[in-house]
Design an enzyme around this catalytic site. Structure first.
Site, short mmCIF file in Angstrom:
data_model
loop_
_atom_site.label_atom_id
_atom_site.label_comp_id
_atom_site.label_asym_id
_atom_site.label_seq_id
_atom_site.Cartn_x
_atom_site.Cartn_y
_atom_site.Cartn_z
CG ASN A 141 -7.96 1.88 -8.88
OD1 ASN A 141 -8.24 2.85 -7.56
ND2 ASN A 141 -7.36 1.84 -9.25
CG ASN A 146 -5.56 7.15 -4.40
OD1 ASN A 146 -5.37 6.43 -5.57
ND2 ASN A 146 -6.11 7.72 -3.75
CG ASP A 147 -4.69 4.11 -8.70
OD1 ASP A 147 -5.03 3.46 -8.01
OD2 ASP A 147 -4.32 4.03 -9.84
N GLY A 166 -3.66 -0.03 -6.10
CA GLY A 166 -4.43 1.06 -6.75
C GLY A 166 -5.72 1.27 -5.52
CG ASP A 168 -9.03 4.30 -3.58
OD1 ASP A 168 -10.01 3.50 -3.87
OD2 ASP A 168 -8.21 5.31 -4.73
CG ASP A 335 -0.29 -7.30 13.22
OD1 ASP A 335 -0.93 -8.33 12.49
OD2 ASP A 335 1.31 -7.07 13.32
CD GLU A 364 -2.09 -11.36 14.02
OE1 GLU A 364 -1.94 -12.17 13.48
OE2 GLU A 364 -1.34 -10.58 14.74
#
Length: 623
Positions: A141, A146-147, A166, A168, A335, A364
């Site tokens: 964090n 900005n959490d 949180g 980032d 993905d 994947e």
């Protein structure tokens, strides 16, 4: 007219002046917000969204750019413009005029930017790299402020294991030196795009804006800065992308462009995917089964995108290319590669590789069968004629075989390494096995330390295999300190637990080497030594590979080129073993000594035998 800047790239709100002084019209979005001169593909599709925008007629005049088509769809709030762009077009801005009854009612400036220097020749990740995987919300964090962000639905709650914690972009930047010091040269970060869902949004796989970094992670500029800072340290940035589905709260869900933008847009009657991936390759399979796999939804919160819609297909392809150019990427991890429309995925990968011939994309395909995985790799000749352009795949077959080989109990006449030995022997199925991504664990699997039942000897043996065999090793953050939750080994929230030291007040701090147990310190040294050795040893990149059939719980592999030969010996016996070297003379070729990569110890090979301690693996440089 407000010129589009980096700060506005993904949350575009452009104001336009009407000819009438009394009336104003606004457009919500133009996507992509800008493009680049000098791209290989000659067309650019613009999605324009605004109230009743289809009632207006667009036009433009710029040398080298032609408005080829204006496409109206059933939703009057959308226009799709197809621009033809010449090879020699110059970078610059030009107005797109929108007219009503022949009268210009507003204009919008579009920009073609200069490409980065040698952008088309950018080198993607390769088997020269060792990849580090991060779940950004759980790594570090860097900006607590900005959490929680006003306007985004889910607030931070570190006490909730399935909530946002949180981590980032700044937290990653702050610890790039740690990643570099461990020897990693590529960085795969789980999705960072906006994921504005009510709950369980931290993982990032329910995108709600394809052109905007989630503000709880940072900004578009922060992402570019992460890429630049990583590049300074010799680390390529790999973006995690999802073409199969988006988040239900994506901005277009409440105002869908067409009746077939999603597969099964009746949200009450949608079917879920059957997950029968093998149906795509089954020579006796039915279209019903293929459709059941590819068109069904993953979960209620993830609408299945209909890539057979050409407008959506172009949107997704351009978005991927946009991020490669904008973010100066060194790779894409895609993905659920086998879930979107297969023909679309061939075109998606072809278009990206057309722009960046030396780039790399790993898909994947979560199958333990190499015959199923291999059919997606570029160069594979498939019986049904399907042609793929995907360079790389995640090697789930080797990962699963390695886990079972390590955990299988020794019995009389057993050779527990047989499964991983035989799985690697199936490499004849692949067009390019050296370009597969190999891994002990990732963000979706139990932690490797849990997979081997917290047996540290087996843990080291497994990683030694990953660093020896062909391909591109990938290590999940925290593997280097034996992260793994005994009580919740398969719960994704615990698999992706917080990195110690990523938050103020953490009792342990891996980045500073504080508060770790002796075993964790040893594991950290072990991973660092192997990673840096592999990074600096070309024989482990492109060198030839020889594996000897396991016998008496001894398994031996060689990697070698013209200058270096590496021998790795695995002894899974519970007692020391004298390994008879004559059996490996084909590869040793009279060598008299060897040096232990981890300890520096020198071994005399002229005696004809080499004692390997119980439950140990040795990586030796043959001298």
């Amino acid at each position: 007219m407000k010129r589009i800047t980096l700060a506005l790239t993904l949350m575009l709100f452009a104001a336009f002046q009407l000819a009438s002084a009394k009336t104003k019209v606004s457009i919500d979005r133009v996507e992509p917000a800008f493009w680049w001169a000098g791209m290989e593909h000659p067309e650019l599709q613009l999605l324009i969204h605004g109230k009743e925008i289809s009632n207006l007629t667009p036009s433009l005049s710029y040398e080298g750019v032609q408005l080829d088509q204006t496409i109206k769809v059933e939703n009057a709030n959308y226009l799709f413009l197809i621009l033809k762009i010449s090879d020699d077009v110059k970078a610059g801005s030009f107005p797109i005029e929108f007219k009503q009854k022949g009268k210009v009612v507003f204009t919008y400036n579009y920009e073609l930017k200069e490409r980065r220097e040698n952008s088309a020749g950018r080198q993607g990740f390769s088997n020269k790299d060792v990849m580090y995987l991060i779940t950004p919300d759980r790594f570090a964090n860097g900006v607590p402020e900005n959490d929680t962000v006003d306007g985004l639905k889910e607030a931070a709650d570190r006490s909730n294991m399935s909530g946002r914690h949180g981590g980032d972009i700044q937290g990653i930047i702050n610890n790039l030196d740690y990643i570099q010091d461990l020897g990693f040269t590529a960085l795969w970060v789980n999705p960072l795009l906006e994921n504005d869902m009510e709950v369980y949004s931290y993982h990032g796989y329910s995108t709600t804006d394809y052109y905007k970094i989630d503000e709880r992670f940072g900004s578009n500029e922060d992402y570019v800065r992460l890429s630049a800072e990583a590049k300074k340290r010799g680390i390529k940035l790999i973006m995690d992308q999802i073409e199969n589905h988006c988040g239900l709260d994506h901005w277009w869900t409440k105002d869908l462009p067409t009746a077939d933008w999603y597969n099964y847009q009746d949200l009450e009657k949608k079917p879920y995917s059957t997950h029968q991936r093998v149906s795509l390759a089954d020579p006796y399979g039915t279209e019903t089964d293929r459709k059941g796999h590819a068109d069904g939804w993953f979960v209620d919160s993830m609408p299945d995108l209909n890539q057979k819609n050409e407008l959506l297909a172009n949107y997704l392809i351009q978005n991927s290319i946009w991020w490669v150019e904008f973010g100066d990427l060194g790779g894409i991890r895609q993905d659920t590669y086998s879930y979107p429309d297969a023909n679309f995925m061939a075109e998606w990968s072809r278009r990206i590789m057309l722009e960046y011939p030396n780039f790399n994309i790993v898909g994947e395909e979560w199958s333990e069968n190499p015959a199923i995985v291999s059919r997606w790799q570029k160069g594979k000749v498939n019986a049904n004629g399907y042609e793929s352009y995907l360079p790389s795949l995640m090697d789930f077959p080797v990962q699963a075989a390695l886990k079972r080989s390590l955990n299988k109990e020794i019995a009389p006449y057993s050779n527990t390494f047989n499964e991983v030995y035989e799985t690697l022997a199936a490499d004849f199925l692949y067009a390019d096995p050296y370009n597969l991504v190999i891994f002990p664990d990732n963000h979706d699997t139990p932690r490797f330390f849990n997979q081997v039942n917290e047996n540290y000897d087996l843990f080291k043996m497994g990683l030694m295999y990953i660093y020896t065999t062909r391909g591109i090793p990938q290590i999940f953050y925290g593997t280097e300190i034996l992260m793994g939750n005994v009580d919740h080994p398969e719960d994704h929230a615990y698999i992706r637990e917080d990195m110690p030291g990523g938050w103020e007040g953490d009792k342990a701090n891996v980045f500073k080497g504080e508060g770790l147990s002796k075993e964790q310190e040893d594991a950290l040294y072990f991973v660092k030594t192997l990673t840096t050795f592999r990074r600096d040893t070309p024989a482990l990149h492109d060198g030839k590979l020889k594996q000897y059939a396991p016998a008496n719980e001894i398994f031996v592999m060689f990697r070698f080129d013209e200058s270096t030969k590496v021998m790795t010996i695995f002894n899974k016996n519970v007692e020391d073993k004298d390994v008879e070297l004559a059996h490996y003379e084909e590869s040793l070729q009279g060598a008299k000594s060897a040096k232990n990569v981890l300890t520096g110890e020198t071994y005399d090979l002229s005696k004809g035998t080499l004692k390997v301690p119980a439950m140990t693996s040795l990586m030796l440089v043959i001298e």
